[in-house]
Design a protein around this motif. Structure first.
Motif, PDB file in Angstrom:
ATOM      1  N   SER A   1     -38.036 -20.531 122.888  1.00 50.47           N
ATOM      2  CA  SER A   1     -37.613 -20.845 121.525  1.00 50.47           C
ATOM      3  C   SER A   1     -36.112 -21.051 121.529  1.00 50.47           C
ATOM      4  O   SER A   1     -35.409 -20.632 122.452  1.00 50.47           O
ATOM      5  N   THR A   2     -35.620 -21.708 120.492  1.00 47.90           N
ATOM      6  CA  THR A   2     -34.203 -22.022 120.350  1.00 47.90           C
ATOM      7  C   THR A   2     -33.664 -21.290 119.132  1.00 47.90           C
ATOM      8  O   THR A   2     -34.333 -21.213 118.095  1.00 47.90           O
ATOM      9  N   LEU A   3     -32.454 -20.746 119.242  1.00 46.59           N
ATOM     10  CA  LEU A   3     -31.858 -19.974 118.161  1.00 46.59           C
ATOM     11  C   LEU A   3     -30.763 -20.779 117.471  1.00 46.59           C
ATOM     12  O   LEU A   3     -29.962 -21.440 118.132  1.00 46.59           O
ATOM     13  N   VAL A   4     -30.744 -20.696 116.158  1.00 47.30           N
ATOM     14  CA  VAL A   4     -29.768 -21.427 115.343  1.00 47.30           C
ATOM     15  C   VAL A   4     -29.063 -20.443 114.429  1.00 47.30           C
ATOM     16  O   VAL A   4     -29.709 -19.673 113.711  1.00 47.30           O
ATOM     17  N   ALA A   5     -27.742 -20.457 114.460  1.00 50.58           N
ATOM     18  CA  ALA A   5     -26.926 -19.640 113.559  1.00 50.58           C
ATOM     19  C   ALA A   5     -26.141 -20.572 112.650  1.00 50.58           C
ATOM     20  O   ALA A   5     -25.594 -21.580 113.105  1.00 50.58           O
ATOM     21  N   GLY A   6     -26.081 -20.251 111.361  1.00 48.93           N
ATOM     22  CA  GLY A   6     -25.352 -21.130 110.446  1.00 48.93           C
ATOM     23  C   GLY A   6     -25.366 -20.594 109.033  1.00 48.93           C
ATOM     24  O   GLY A   6     -25.588 -19.406 108.789  1.00 48.93           O
ATOM     25  N   GLU A   7     -25.176 -21.481 108.089  1.00 47.90           N
ATOM     26  CA  GLU A   7     -25.162 -21.107 106.680  1.00 47.90           C
ATOM     27  C   GLU A   7     -26.599 -20.962 106.169  1.00 47.90           C
ATOM     28  O   GLU A   7     -27.564 -21.423 106.791  1.00 47.90           O
ATOM     29  N   GLU A   8     -26.723 -20.309 105.013  1.00 48.17           N
ATOM     30  CA  GLU A   8     -28.046 -20.093 104.415  1.00 48.17           C
ATOM     31  C   GLU A   8     -28.769 -21.419 104.164  1.00 48.17           C
ATOM     32  O   GLU A   8     -29.973 -21.537 104.401  1.00 48.17           O
ATOM     33  N   ALA A   9     -28.028 -22.419 103.688  1.00 47.56           N
ATOM     34  CA  ALA A   9     -28.658 -23.697 103.360  1.00 47.56           C
ATOM     35  C   ALA A   9     -29.261 -24.346 104.601  1.00 47.56           C
ATOM     36  O   ALA A   9     -30.328 -24.981 104.526  1.00 47.56           O
ATOM     37  N   LEU A  10     -28.597 -24.214 105.748  1.00 52.98           N
ATOM     38  CA  LEU A  10     -29.119 -24.782 106.980  1.00 52.98           C
ATOM     39  C   LEU A  10     -30.408 -24.090 107.389  1.00 52.98           C
ATOM     40  O   LEU A  10     -31.401 -24.752 107.731  1.00 52.98           O
ATOM     41  N   VAL A  11     -30.420 -22.783 107.365  1.00 55.98           N
ATOM     42  CA  VAL A  11     -31.624 -22.050 107.763  1.00 55.98           C
ATOM     43  C   VAL A  11     -32.771 -22.333 106.800  1.00 55.98           C
ATOM     44  O   VAL A  11     -33.920 -22.510 107.220  1.00 55.98           O
ATOM     45  N   ASP A  12     -32.487 -22.409 105.512  1.00 59.80           N
ATOM     46  CA  ASP A  12     -33.527 -22.762 104.539  1.00 59.80           C
ATOM     47  C   ASP A  12     -34.118 -24.132 104.862  1.00 59.80           C
ATOM     48  O   ASP A  12     -35.341 -24.321 104.813  1.00 59.80           O
ATOM     49  N   ALA A  13     -33.249 -25.090 105.194  1.00 56.45           N
ATOM     50  CA  ALA A  13     -33.720 -26.435 105.519  1.00 56.45           C
ATOM     51  C   ALA A  13     -34.552 -26.433 106.796  1.00 56.45           C
ATOM     52  O   ALA A  13     -35.565 -27.144 106.890  1.00 56.45           O
ATOM     53  N   LEU A  14     -34.144 -25.642 107.778  1.00 55.22           N
ATOM     54  CA  LEU A  14     -34.904 -25.558 109.021  1.00 55.22           C
ATOM     55  C   LEU A  14     -36.303 -25.004 108.781  1.00 55.22           C
ATOM     56  O   LEU A  14     -37.293 -25.529 109.302  1.00 55.22           O
ATOM     57  N   VAL A  15     -36.377 -23.933 108.014  1.00 57.73           N
ATOM     58  CA  VAL A  15     -37.668 -23.288 107.756  1.00 57.73           C
ATOM     59  C   VAL A  15     -38.616 -24.229 107.020  1.00 57.73           C
ATOM     60  O   VAL A  15     -39.836 -24.189 107.231  1.00 57.73           O
ATOM     61  N   LYS A  16     -38.070 -25.095 106.190  1.00 53.85           N
ATOM     62  CA  LYS A  16     -38.897 -25.999 105.383  1.00 53.85           C
ATOM     63  C   LYS A  16     -39.126 -27.358 106.045  1.00 53.85           C
ATOM     64  O   LYS A  16     -39.936 -28.153 105.555  1.00 53.85           O
ATOM     65  N   ALA A  17     -38.449 -27.629 107.151  1.00 55.53           N
ATOM     66  CA  ALA A  17     -38.486 -28.965 107.742  1.00 55.53           C
ATOM     67  C   ALA A  17     -39.863 -29.297 108.315  1.00 55.53           C
ATOM     68  O   ALA A  17     -40.390 -28.533 109.134  1.00 55.53           O
ATOM     69  N   PRO A  18     -40.451 -30.425 107.924  1.00 54.31           N
ATOM     70  CA  PRO A  18     -41.715 -30.841 108.529  1.00 54.31           C
ATOM     71  C   PRO A  18     -41.499 -31.226 109.990  1.00 54.31           C
ATOM     72  O   PRO A  18     -40.481 -31.810 110.352  1.00 54.31           O
TER      73      PRO A  18
END
Length: 239
Positions: free
Chosen positions: A198-215
């Motif tokens: 797996s790959t780990l991403v650190a960033g702002e809340e908006a980025l993580v929200d977008a990642l979680v929702k990304a199709p």
């Protein structure tokens, strides 16, 4: 286009921000960001095509969650050899993202930085690095040194992340996603540890929200202290 970086000084901000208990996400991607996500590498089905970990969990009767481990998800007590696995296809790849996943990730990351340039780290231990189109000057340059891992450095536009890799044959390009990369403004940082699926991403809340929702991407919100060690899956443990 990727450009070699011969002086790692400007990239040494990450190492002091790594730490935590064994297996913690914050040992791989820097601490101090507002939010963190774990992007699970897709698995290949035996009949072709890709499957998410959530799909695999549904098929094996397990539960998908942010700290899940593939071997536990497929019912194997062996995290390395996957003995007794209920999954008939191939497991997720370790240390690199499939090209289609990397491309989708880059498109999303580009919306969350104002920088035009990014930094890329490639683990020095890949045997093909000496045979790839890397200059001797670059190969002999000082490394970016992190606990347990040293990296060759590159810079270039974010989309040039897809240029890393080698050619076993003239018309065959074997891609390798960066093991570490971040934009010039450090708005986020991405780490694909050599031994992780797996790959780990650190960033702002908006980025993580977008990642979680990304199709097309399977990302889970985690914390910097979330354990990704082999025994970190406390939900799908075998009896």
């Amino acid at each position: 286009m990727l450009r070699p970086v011969l002086d790692p000084t400007s990239a040494e901000w990450i190492s002091p921000r790594l730490g935590g208990a064994f297996g913690a996400a914050g040992r791989t991607v820097p601490r101090g960001y507002a939010a963190y996500a774990r992007l699970c590498h897709p698995a290949e089905r035996d009949r072709g095509g890709w499957a998410s970990w959530s799909e695999a969990a549904a098929e094996t009767g397990r539960r998908a969650h942010g700290a899940m481990q593939w071997h536990a998800l497929v019912g194997s007590p062996d995290p390395v050899n996957l003995t007794g696995s209920l999954w008939r296809g191939s497991p997720p790849g370790r240390g690199t993202l499939p090209s289609h996943t990397l491309t989708a990730l880059l498109a999303l990351l580009g919306d969350h930085t104002s920088a035009s340039d990014a930094w890329f780290g490639l683990w020095e231990g890949y045997g093909w690095a000496d045979e790839a189109a890397l200059s001797r000057k670059h190969l002999d340059a000082p490394r970016l040194r992190h606990p347990g891992r040293d990296y060759l450095l590159f810079r270039g536009p974010l989309t040039s992340a897809t240029e890393l890799g080698w050619r076993p044959r003239p018309h065959w390009f074997e891609a390798q996603s960066p093991n570490l990369f971040w934009p010039e403004d450090r708005a986020w940082c991405v780490a694909t540890e050599v031994d992780f699926d797996s790959t780990l991403v650190a960033g702002e809340e908006a980025l993580v929200d977008a990642l979680v929702k990304a199709p097309g991407l399977e990302a889970w919100r985690i914390e910097s202290d979330t354990s990704l060690a082999a025994d970190g899956d406390r939900i799908n443990q075998l009896p």
